[in-house]
Write an enzyme that holds these catalytic residues in place. Structure first.
Site, short mmCIF file in Angstrom:
data_model
loop_
_atom_site.label_atom_id
_atom_site.label_comp_id
_atom_site.label_asym_id
_atom_site.label_seq_id
_atom_site.Cartn_x
_atom_site.Cartn_y
_atom_site.Cartn_z
CG ASP A 1 2.94 -1.85 9.26
OD1 ASP A 1 2.84 -0.69 8.36
OD2 ASP A 1 3.22 -2.92 8.96
CG ASP B 1 6.82 -2.19 9.47
OD1 ASP B 1 7.31 -2.85 8.57
OD2 ASP B 1 6.53 -0.94 9.57
NE ARG C 1 -2.20 0.92 3.70
CZ ARG C 1 -2.77 1.43 4.88
NH1 ARG C 1 -4.24 1.52 4.86
NH2 ARG C 1 -2.39 1.84 5.87
CB THR D 1 -1.96 7.36 -2.91
OG1 THR D 1 -1.41 5.94 -3.13
CG2 THR D 1 -1.12 8.44 -3.53
O1 LIG Z 1 -7.03 -2.21 3.31
P1 LIG Z 1 -5.82 -1.58 3.00
O2 LIG Z 1 -5.88 0.01 3.10
O3 LIG Z 1 -5.31 -1.97 1.31
O4 LIG Z 1 -4.51 -1.86 4.14
C1 LIG Z 1 -4.27 -3.22 4.30
C2 LIG Z 1 -2.75 -3.91 3.84
O5 LIG Z 1 -1.97 -2.87 4.34
C3 LIG Z 1 -0.95 -4.01 4.87
O6 LIG Z 1 -0.06 -4.44 4.14
P2 LIG Z 1 1.30 -3.32 3.62
O7 LIG Z 1 1.02 -2.59 2.58
O8 LIG Z 1 1.53 -2.65 4.63
O9 LIG Z 1 2.19 -4.41 3.18
P3 LIG Z 1 3.17 -5.46 3.93
O10 LIG Z 1 2.37 -6.52 4.31
O11 LIG Z 1 4.27 -5.83 3.17
O12 LIG Z 1 3.62 -4.74 5.38
C4 LIG Z 1 -1.92 -5.05 5.22
O13 LIG Z 1 -1.18 -6.20 5.62
C5 LIG Z 1 -2.91 -5.16 4.17
O14 LIG Z 1 -2.39 -6.03 3.04
O1 LIG Z 2 -3.58 -0.44 10.71
C1 LIG Z 2 -3.18 -1.08 9.68
C2 LIG Z 2 -3.51 -0.57 8.48
C3 LIG Z 2 -2.85 -1.09 7.51
N1 LIG Z 2 -2.14 -2.07 7.51
C4 LIG Z 2 -1.22 -2.32 8.74
O2 LIG Z 2 -0.55 -3.09 8.80
N2 LIG Z 2 -2.17 -1.65 9.97
MG LIG Z 3 2.78 -3.17 6.19
#
Ligand SMILES: O=P(O)(O)OC[C@H]1O[C@H](OP(=O)(O)OP(=O)(O)O)[C@H](O)[C@@H]1O
Ligand SMILES: O=c1cc[nH]c(=O)[nH]1
Ligand SMILES: [Mg+2]
Length: 209
Positions: free
Chosen positions: A200, A203, A104, A108
């Site tokens: 997150d 993370d 994500r 944006t």
């Molecule tokens: O519903 P949304 O607004 O799309 O957000 C949720 C997404 O954000 C996070 O992933 P992230 O983009 O942080 O990637 P990651 O799993 O590599 O940390 C989470 O694991 C979801 O996939």
């Molecule tokens: O709260 C949140 C939203 C999106 N992705 C995450 O990992 N945590």
């Molecule tokens: Mg993430």
């Protein structure tokens, strides 16, 4: 419209509190996220169809039950979805695993797809899409689009924490997909994080920032 179900078994609630706690470190976070996924899968598979099968016990022939028809696959949305896969496989060890990479954009909040590798015949499988967080719903919706494009017909979205905004977005875009969450939280913050949430998820699982 797809069903939205909160699986609020006391064990699930207890474990979710552990991973929400900011003092929980990577090791425990990983363990407990998988434990919650395992408990959720136990609930979500209650309605899987069974069929009769004749077997022979040491005492003689008998007709018993086995899982019918369609096979299963787990599809983690990378990265954070990986934190639920082992828990699912504890209960469904023969399930195939497909990976879909999404990130994500921090500013944006738009999702971006960077990797897709699915087992063959996903059109004949029930797919459990797993991701700890359903925030705006953008990532889940794009993942479901990508799976439908490749022939997927039966999908369930399994998340740990859902925001109302994300549930609504997926129900609107994909009314054929049921959603299961361990909790429905209050809302999204201005920066797109779920509150109270757990921060997150990627993370916290992988020790990145
Ligand atoms: O519903 P949304 O607004 O799309 O957000 C949720 C997404 O954000 C996070 O992933 P992230 O983009 O942080 O990637 P990651 O799993 O590599 O940390 C989470 O694991 C979801 O996939
Ligand atoms: O709260 C949140 C939203 C999106 N992705 C995450 O990992 N945590
Ligand atoms: Mg993430």
């Amino acid at each position: 419209m797809g069903k939205f179900t909160v699986l609020n078994h006391p064990l699930i609630q207890h474990k979710l509190t552990i991973i929400r706690d900011k003092s929980t470190g990577t090791k425990v976070f990983r363990e407990v996220a998988n434990e919650i996924a395992e408990l959720m899968v136990y609930e979500i598979t209650r309605d899987l169809p069974l069929q009769d099968v004749e077997i022979e016990t040491p005492m003689g022939k008998t007709v018993q039950k086995q899982l019918a028809g369609k096979k299963l696959a787990v599809v983690p949305i990378l990265r954070a979805g990986l934190g639920m896969v082992d828990g699912v496989l504890e209960l469904i060890p023969a399930a195939k695993v497909g990976h879909i990479g999404m990130y994500r954009d921090e500013k944006t909040l738009e999702p971006h797809e960077y990797f897709v590798k699915m087992p063959p015949d996903i059109d004949q499988r029930i797919l459990f899409i797993v991701d700890p967080m359903l925030a705006t719903g953008g990532s889940a919706n794009m993942a479901i689009d990508a799976l439908k494009k490749r022939g997927a017909k039966s999908m369930r979205l399994v998340v740990l924490v859902a925001a109302p905004e994300g549930v609504e977005a997926v129900q609107k875009a994909h009314p054929d997909v049921d959603i299961y969450a361990a909790a429905l939280d209050d809302r999204l913050t201005e920066t797109g994080y779920i509150t109270p949430g757990l921060g997150d998820a990627g993370d916290r699982l992988f020790g990145t920032k």
